[in-house]
Every structure is written in structure tokens, then in C-alpha cells.
Write a protein that holds these residues in place. Structure first.
Motif, mmCIF file in Angstrom:
data_model
loop_
_atom_site.group_PDB
_atom_site.id
_atom_site.type_symbol
_atom_site.label_atom_id
_atom_site.label_comp_id
_atom_site.label_asym_id
_atom_site.label_seq_id
_atom_site.Cartn_x
_atom_site.Cartn_y
_atom_site.Cartn_z
ATOM 1 N N ASN A 96 0.870 -1.174 0.000
ATOM 2 C CA ASN A 96 0.000 0.000 0.000
ATOM 3 C C ASN A 96 0.906 1.222 0.000
ATOM 4 N N GLY A 97 0.894 1.949 -1.102
ATOM 5 C CA GLY A 97 1.788 3.088 -1.249
ATOM 6 C C GLY A 97 1.122 4.437 -1.066
ATOM 7 N N GLY A 98 -0.193 4.458 -0.897
ATOM 8 C CA GLY A 98 -0.873 5.712 -0.630
ATOM 9 C C GLY A 98 -1.233 6.532 -1.841
ATOM 10 N N ARG A 99 -0.961 6.045 -3.012
ATOM 11 C CA ARG A 99 -1.397 6.710 -4.237
ATOM 12 C C ARG A 99 -1.535 5.637 -5.308
ATOM 13 N N PRO A 100 -2.405 5.845 -6.269
ATOM 14 C CA PRO A 100 -2.612 4.816 -7.290
ATOM 15 C C PRO A 100 -1.345 4.544 -8.092
ATOM 16 N N ALA A 101 -1.188 3.296 -8.483
ATOM 17 C CA ALA A 101 -0.043 2.898 -9.301
ATOM 18 C C ALA A 101 -0.401 3.004 -10.775
ATOM 19 N N ASP A 102 0.613 3.205 -11.597
ATOM 20 C CA ASP A 102 0.447 3.139 -13.042
ATOM 21 C C ASP A 102 1.373 2.024 -13.512
ATOM 22 N N TYR A 103 0.798 0.870 -13.803
ATOM 23 C CA TYR A 103 1.605 -0.294 -14.139
ATOM 24 C C TYR A 103 2.125 -0.286 -15.563
ATOM 25 N N GLY A 104 1.479 0.444 -16.453
ATOM 26 C CA GLY A 104 1.898 0.380 -17.843
ATOM 27 C C GLY A 104 1.733 -1.037 -18.362
ATOM 28 N N THR A 105 2.568 -1.433 -19.304
ATOM 29 C CA THR A 105 2.509 -2.789 -19.837
ATOM 30 C C THR A 105 3.881 -3.452 -19.848
ATOM 31 N N ALA A 106 4.839 -2.889 -19.173
ATOM 32 C CA ALA A 106 6.189 -3.442 -19.198
ATOM 33 C C ALA A 106 6.301 -4.765 -18.448
ATOM 34 N N ALA A 107 5.402 -5.032 -17.542
ATOM 35 C CA ALA A 107 5.407 -6.288 -16.788
ATOM 36 C C ALA A 107 3.962 -6.711 -16.567
ATOM 37 N N SER A 108 3.760 -8.017 -16.416
ATOM 38 C CA SER A 108 2.421 -8.527 -16.170
ATOM 39 C C SER A 108 2.521 -9.842 -15.416
ATOM 40 N N ILE A 109 1.415 -10.269 -14.853
ATOM 41 C CA ILE A 109 1.320 -11.596 -14.258
ATOM 42 C C ILE A 109 0.827 -12.514 -15.366
ATOM 43 N N SER A 110 1.606 -13.529 -15.676
ATOM 44 C CA SER A 110 1.330 -14.418 -16.796
ATOM 45 C C SER A 110 0.844 -15.762 -16.262
ATOM 46 N N VAL A 111 -0.321 -16.207 -16.746
ATOM 47 C CA VAL A 111 -0.910 -17.461 -16.281
ATOM 48 C C VAL A 111 -1.184 -18.368 -17.475
ATOM 49 N N ARG A 141 -10.225 -4.351 -17.366
ATOM 50 C CA ARG A 141 -10.282 -3.898 -18.762
ATOM 51 C C ARG A 141 -9.595 -4.904 -19.672
ATOM 52 N N GLU A 142 -10.313 -5.362 -20.685
ATOM 53 C CA GLU A 142 -9.735 -6.236 -21.694
ATOM 54 C C GLU A 142 -8.804 -5.424 -22.578
ATOM 55 N N ILE A 143 -7.716 -6.029 -23.001
ATOM 56 C CA ILE A 143 -6.780 -5.325 -23.879
ATOM 57 C C ILE A 143 -6.755 -6.045 -25.229
ATOM 58 N N ALA A 144 -5.880 -7.012 -25.416
ATOM 59 C CA ALA A 144 -5.796 -7.765 -26.670
ATOM 60 C C ALA A 144 -4.874 -8.956 -26.469
ATOM 61 N N CYS A 145 -5.029 -9.966 -27.310
ATOM 62 C CA CYS A 145 -4.119 -11.113 -27.353
ATOM 63 C C CYS A 145 -3.912 -11.773 -25.998
ATOM 64 N N GLY A 146 -4.984 -11.873 -25.201
ATOM 65 C CA GLY A 146 -4.880 -12.517 -23.903
ATOM 66 C C GLY A 146 -4.449 -11.607 -22.764
ATOM 67 N N TRP A 147 -4.293 -10.317 -23.032
ATOM 68 C CA TRP A 147 -3.896 -9.360 -21.995
ATOM 69 C C TRP A 147 -5.132 -8.652 -21.439
ATOM 70 N N LEU A 148 -5.071 -8.355 -20.159
ATOM 71 C CA LEU A 148 -6.104 -7.570 -19.495
ATOM 72 C C LEU A 148 -5.492 -6.826 -18.319
ATOM 73 N N ASN A 149 -6.199 -5.837 -17.840
ATOM 74 C CA ASN A 149 -5.860 -5.168 -16.582
ATOM 75 C C ASN A 149 -6.985 -5.467 -15.619
ATOM 76 N N ASP A 150 -6.655 -5.879 -14.388
ATOM 77 C CA ASP A 150 -7.704 -6.121 -13.409
ATOM 78 C C ASP A 150 -8.203 -4.793 -12.848
ATOM 79 N N ARG A 151 -9.124 -4.843 -11.920
ATOM 80 C CA ARG A 151 -9.746 -3.611 -11.399
ATOM 81 C C ARG A 151 -8.772 -2.695 -10.689
ATOM 82 N N TRP A 152 -7.587 -3.201 -10.312
ATOM 83 C CA TRP A 152 -6.563 -2.365 -9.676
ATOM 84 C C TRP A 152 -5.543 -1.861 -10.695
ATOM 85 N N GLY A 153 -5.732 -2.223 -11.957
ATOM 86 C CA GLY A 153 -4.814 -1.789 -13.004
ATOM 87 C C GLY A 153 -3.642 -2.725 -13.233
ATOM 88 N N VAL A 154 -3.578 -3.848 -12.501
ATOM 89 C CA VAL A 154 -2.471 -4.795 -12.661
ATOM 90 C C VAL A 154 -2.652 -5.545 -13.983
#
Length: 157
Positions: free
Chosen positions: A63-78, A99-112
């Protein structure tokens, strides 16, 4: 030496970690560290760091006290065993503001960012026949949530 991926959250680290471990087998919350004093995002005693495992991999949620901006440089891959697992994870991770993105990528409700794909995909993309790999790759690029049956049809020609 211990290595873990650290995910940054505003104030929802524990909620996110508990949500994630409920989705993936071989996952657990290992420790919730309360803040020893007030911090920019909360008060003493609020969770500040959560150590957890996802599919046997080590993670931390901070918990960092401000929203994170994850971008797309890293992801959790399953890598999923079948379409049912892809669909279950996709639905859960996009629910509640994901949010759905493309090609199997998505961002969850926290932006991860997450990559949800069939275990068969790397094998199909590395087929010794370049025409098979090209057809699978072209099919994948037309998809948002990956469709294993459609990828296998593309491989078969």
C-alpha cells in the motif's frame, strides 16, 4: 536471497492479494504487515505490505498511498490448462472494473496487467512448420480473450 515481484496499490493491497490467491491454485497469503506508524496513505496498524504466493511464485502487495500506473512493461502471466480455466480467470479478473486489452492481456480492477493464455500456445507458436506458427500467430492477433479451439483450428489449417 529471496526474490519477489512487488505490486503497488493505493490502499487495497490486502484485498487484491486475497482476491488473487482465491483464483489461482497453490496460492496463499503468507504475511500481512501492519504499518508501525502513520503513513501517507493510512494510519498505524493498517496493512502496508502483504506477502503472498500465486501458483508457487512469491509476490508482495504494497500500500503506497497513491494509485499505481503499471503500464505494460510487466504482467502476471498465467498458462491455463483449458478454455474453462481461461474463461474463469478472464471473467474474474475483468469483473468490477477490469479492462480487456488484446491477445490474452487484461488489466484487473486495480490496473495490474495479466496475460491469460492456454498452455498450448507456446507450443503452437513454436511449431516446426513456419506456416502453422504463422497461422496461429495471425489468429491470436485477432483475439482479445484467447480461444484455444480457434487457435488449434488455425494450427490445423
Amino acid at each position: 536471497m529471496a526474490v519477489a515481484t512487488c505490486l503497488w496499490f493505493d490502499r487495497e493491497a490486502e484485498a487484491a492479494a486475497r482476491f488473487y490467491v482465491g483464483l489461482i491454485a497453490d496460492s496463499a497469503i503468507e504475511h500481512v504487515q501492519p504499518a508501525p506508524g502513520p503513513w501517507p496513505g493510512g494510519a498505524a496498524g493498517d496493512p502496508i505490505l502483504v506477502r503472498f504466493r500465486l501458483g508457487g511464485q512469491s509476490f508482495q502487495a504494497l500500500n503506497g498511498g497513491r494509485p499505481a500506473d503499471y503500464g505494460t512493461a510487466a504482467s502476471i502471466s498465467v498458462a491455463c490448462a483449458d478454455q474453462a480455466e481461461i474463461d474463469r480467470l478472464w471473467a474474474a479478473l475483468t469483473a468490477g472494473g477490469g479492462r480487456e486489452i488484446a491477445c490474452g492481456w487484461l488489466n484487473d480492477r486495480w490496473g495490474v496487467p495479466w496475460q491469460i493464455f492456454p498452455e498450448a500456445l507456446p507450443r503452437l507458436l513454436a511449431d516446426p512448420d513456419p506456416a502453422v506458427a504463422a497461422r496461429v500467430f495471425a489468429a491470436m492477433q485477432t483475439m482479445v480473450r484467447l480461444d484455444l479451439a480457434a487457435l488449434e483450428r488455425a494450427a490445423a489449417g
